[in-house]
Scaffold this motif. Sequence first.
Motif, mmCIF file in Angstrom:
data_model
loop_
_atom_site.group_PDB
_atom_site.id
_atom_site.type_symbol
_atom_site.label_atom_id
_atom_site.label_comp_id
_atom_site.label_asym_id
_atom_site.label_seq_id
_atom_site.Cartn_x
_atom_site.Cartn_y
_atom_site.Cartn_z
ATOM 1 N N THR A 105 0.839 -1.182 0.000
ATOM 2 C CA THR A 105 0.000 0.000 0.000
ATOM 3 C C THR A 105 0.884 1.245 0.000
ATOM 4 N N ILE A 106 0.271 2.400 -0.186
ATOM 5 C CA ILE A 106 0.967 3.678 -0.156
ATOM 6 C C ILE A 106 0.822 4.301 1.230
ATOM 7 N N ILE A 107 1.957 4.762 1.784
ATOM 8 C CA ILE A 107 1.945 5.479 3.055
ATOM 9 C C ILE A 107 2.707 6.787 2.881
ATOM 10 N N ALA A 108 2.642 7.646 3.889
ATOM 11 C CA ALA A 108 3.335 8.924 3.829
ATOM 12 C C ALA A 108 4.846 8.730 3.896
ATOM 13 N N ASP A 109 5.579 9.577 3.166
ATOM 14 C CA ASP A 109 7.038 9.618 3.231
ATOM 15 C C ASP A 109 7.434 10.998 3.726
ATOM 16 N N CYS A 110 7.701 11.931 2.835
ATOM 17 C CA CYS A 110 7.990 13.302 3.274
ATOM 18 C C CYS A 110 6.732 14.002 3.772
ATOM 19 N N ALA A 111 5.576 13.532 3.347
ATOM 20 C CA ALA A 111 4.310 14.103 3.804
ATOM 21 C C ALA A 111 3.988 13.618 5.211
ATOM 22 N N GLN A 112 3.177 14.400 5.910
ATOM 23 C CA GLN A 112 2.730 13.977 7.237
ATOM 24 C C GLN A 112 1.767 12.806 7.145
ATOM 25 N N GLU A 113 0.922 12.823 6.118
ATOM 26 C CA GLU A 113 -0.079 11.775 5.958
ATOM 27 C C GLU A 113 -0.538 11.724 4.508
ATOM 28 N N VAL A 114 -1.152 10.600 4.148
ATOM 29 C CA VAL A 114 -1.777 10.476 2.835
ATOM 30 C C VAL A 114 -3.149 11.138 2.919
ATOM 31 N N VAL A 115 -3.383 12.113 2.053
ATOM 32 C CA VAL A 115 -4.603 12.915 2.165
ATOM 33 C C VAL A 115 -5.627 12.514 1.113
ATOM 34 N N LYS A 116 -6.885 12.838 1.401
ATOM 35 C CA LYS A 116 -7.978 12.650 0.456
ATOM 36 C C LYS A 116 -8.267 13.991 -0.227
ATOM 37 N N PRO A 117 -8.713 13.958 -1.477
ATOM 38 C CA PRO A 117 -8.977 15.215 -2.169
ATOM 39 C C PRO A 117 -10.334 15.809 -1.792
ATOM 40 N N THR A 118 -10.469 17.077 -2.038
ATOM 41 C CA THR A 118 -11.728 17.792 -1.883
ATOM 42 C C THR A 118 -12.196 18.230 -3.267
ATOM 43 N N GLN A 119 -13.462 17.966 -3.604
ATOM 44 C CA GLN A 119 -13.966 18.391 -4.908
ATOM 45 C C GLN A 119 -14.327 19.866 -4.855
ATOM 46 N N LEU A 120 -13.837 20.618 -5.809
ATOM 47 C CA LEU A 120 -14.110 22.048 -5.882
ATOM 48 C C LEU A 120 -15.365 22.301 -6.716
ATOM 49 N N ASP A 121 -15.857 23.527 -6.666
ATOM 50 C CA ASP A 121 -17.113 23.875 -7.340
ATOM 51 C C ASP A 121 -17.059 23.672 -8.845
ATOM 52 N N ASP A 122 -15.862 23.798 -9.434
ATOM 53 C CA ASP A 122 -15.732 23.640 -10.887
ATOM 54 C C ASP A 122 -15.537 22.188 -11.322
ATOM 55 N N GLY A 123 -15.634 21.248 -10.367
ATOM 56 C CA GLY A 123 -15.510 19.835 -10.685
ATOM 57 C C GLY A 123 -14.095 19.295 -10.601
ATOM 58 N N THR A 124 -13.117 20.158 -10.355
ATOM 59 C CA THR A 124 -11.741 19.691 -10.164
ATOM 60 C C THR A 124 -11.570 19.202 -8.723
ATOM 61 N N TYR A 125 -10.398 18.613 -8.453
ATOM 62 C CA TYR A 125 -10.134 18.061 -7.123
ATOM 63 C C TYR A 125 -8.855 18.662 -6.561
ATOM 64 N N GLN A 126 -8.903 19.007 -5.283
ATOM 65 C CA GLN A 126 -7.767 19.666 -4.633
ATOM 66 C C GLN A 126 -7.189 18.793 -3.523
ATOM 67 N N TYR A 127 -5.866 18.646 -3.573
ATOM 68 C CA TYR A 127 -5.123 17.949 -2.518
ATOM 69 C C TYR A 127 -4.250 18.979 -1.813
ATOM 70 N N VAL A 128 -4.297 19.012 -0.492
ATOM 71 C CA VAL A 128 -3.409 19.867 0.289
ATOM 72 C C VAL A 128 -2.543 18.954 1.149
ATOM 73 N N ILE A 129 -1.268 18.848 0.784
ATOM 74 C CA ILE A 129 -0.353 17.922 1.450
ATOM 75 C C ILE A 129 0.621 18.709 2.307
ATOM 76 N N THR A 130 0.730 18.327 3.557
ATOM 77 C CA THR A 130 1.628 18.999 4.498
ATOM 78 C C THR A 130 2.882 18.157 4.711
ATOM 79 N N LEU A 131 4.047 18.802 4.611
ATOM 80 C CA LEU A 131 5.311 18.105 4.826
ATOM 81 C C LEU A 131 5.569 17.875 6.309
#
Length: 616
Positions: A105-131
């Motif tokens: 499976t995939i786990i965090a490396d330089c990131a704090q955690e594996v994040v889920k995306p948020t769907q934006l109003d225009d139908g795109t998806y946003q990931y905010v990854i914290t180191l």
Amino acid sequence: MKKLFSLLLAVLMLLAVLMLSACLVGCVQSGNTPGNNSETTPGGDPGTTPGEPAGGVAQELTVCTGPDPETIDPALNSSVDGAIMLSNAFSGLYQWHTNEDGTQTIIADCAQEVVKPTQLDDGTYQYVITLKEGLKWSDGTELKASDFTYSWNRAVDPNTLSDYQYIFDVIAGYSDTTPELAIEADDAARTITIVTSALCPYFDQLMAFPTYFPVRKDIVEANPDDWTFSADTYVSNGAFKMAEWTVGDKIVFVRNENYWNAANVKLDKLTFALSSDDDAIFANFENGTYQYTTTVPISQIPVLKNDPNRMNVDFFIGDYSGTYFLQFNVEQSFKPGIGNVSDDPAAWTDWTPAQNAEVRHALGLLIDRNYIVDSITQGGQLPAYGFVPAGMDDGTGTEFRAKAEKWWSVDPADKEANVAEALDILKKYYTFDEATGTFTDFPVFEYSVNPTSGNIAMCAAIQDMWDDYGITVSVDQRDWAVIQTALSNGDFTMSRLGWIADYIDPITFLEIYVAASGNNHPRLGKDGAVGSAAVYGNGSQTWNEAYEQLITTIKTSSDMQARADAMYQAEKALMDTYAVIPIYYYTNPYLAKTNVKDFLYSPLGFVYFRTAYIEG
């Protein structure tokens, strides 16, 4: 039929002039004993601390994964051997991990955690990854979020000439000519914001892929052509850092004390021995000089398979999601009677790309794939009947190959029917001498191959199969790094190649043939030149317009069934050009000493030694 091959194979086995196999990137199987090589996580110490031997054994490991790599720049590498080195020298946002039950499976490396995306109003998806806090480069300087965004923008810059530029096309704003990736770094907050055009089922895997690794701007731009060749400038952020590169001999890495998880790195030294002679590699494994190798001479495979003291002890045949195939430069004409295939405009007079494709189809039908996997490779490979390998899900729970078309039968009972179909095609265009059973005006063409035991034996066998019908092939034998450059430049007529999954999704085998891809060696759709598949068309679109529309649908659709349907159509469009002729689906024979513990083999064929250790 196999007279030439039989003689050559006997010579190969007797003299053991057997060399390393190389292919382009990806695949699956963990560790030394299946299910027994889970990755050590913080707190999972196997019994030693850095600098202290386990049971009195020095923590130094020598492996051989190939010859000198063409490059170990994350943006430029496109080979498995280079990727293995990169995966031990660098760390991405995420990483592959083996669970206790052997699944990966995939786990965090330089990131704090594996994040889920948020769907934006225009139908795109946003990931905010914290180191993670306190990340550093191997020279002790701070690793920042902007190092990642700089590296990704560099990789998509057309001036970088990355073969993998297209692998960023899931990110909004991607373009192969004027990319403006929708990514943003906030160094103070340690965040990277990424917007994708659609829900991407393999996004997490991309964050662990070498092309997404960070590089440092000041280092790269101070010495853009040579920064990777010296330990002084090869600044990385992974478990190991370069100490020495002796061309043609070895690349030495040592433990990186500034790696975020250095406390769990057990090896003090990791040496990559550089060799393309798989007979010598095997000898060095047998005498203990090497402890791990990714190649096994084909003459040794049946011996090791049948030895209970070796099979699944220090010799393994792992799963490998990839396809071994022949590829043709579609600019080269096979017009009858021209002597040698040619890209000269005169060779296309009264001869069409569609006729060229028919000829390539016939050449594929004449190949006995069962003979190849049963008598040459002998490592459990499966004969191939499409480009996407067996075992991949189409995203809807259906195994891709179970539903996809077959472009020839691989049933041994249909061998003669395949040959008859091939001869019917070729007799439409070439003069056939019924007395000898051969064609008299089929043009001679080159078969480009890097010299390994498997490749040489395969080349000899296929030569034999075609020679039976008067089809003459000359061998263009070049070193692997030279072959890679030649393929990128279109300097070949036909070449062998292997493609291994970059991530576990069929699109990884289909996206490489978009026109902008540096891995599109057949030149499908490139430039619109004579002979290019760009001129095949479907009436309203050129081939590449139709193909890239399908790839765009696959990349942008969040409807998994619509996405799967487009993948089946894309493979059909690719295979109908017969610019690629699949031969077999890979397995992965490899050797590992029994005292080498806790290394990780990712589903892409990359071997990670960040938690490996030598048992005393």
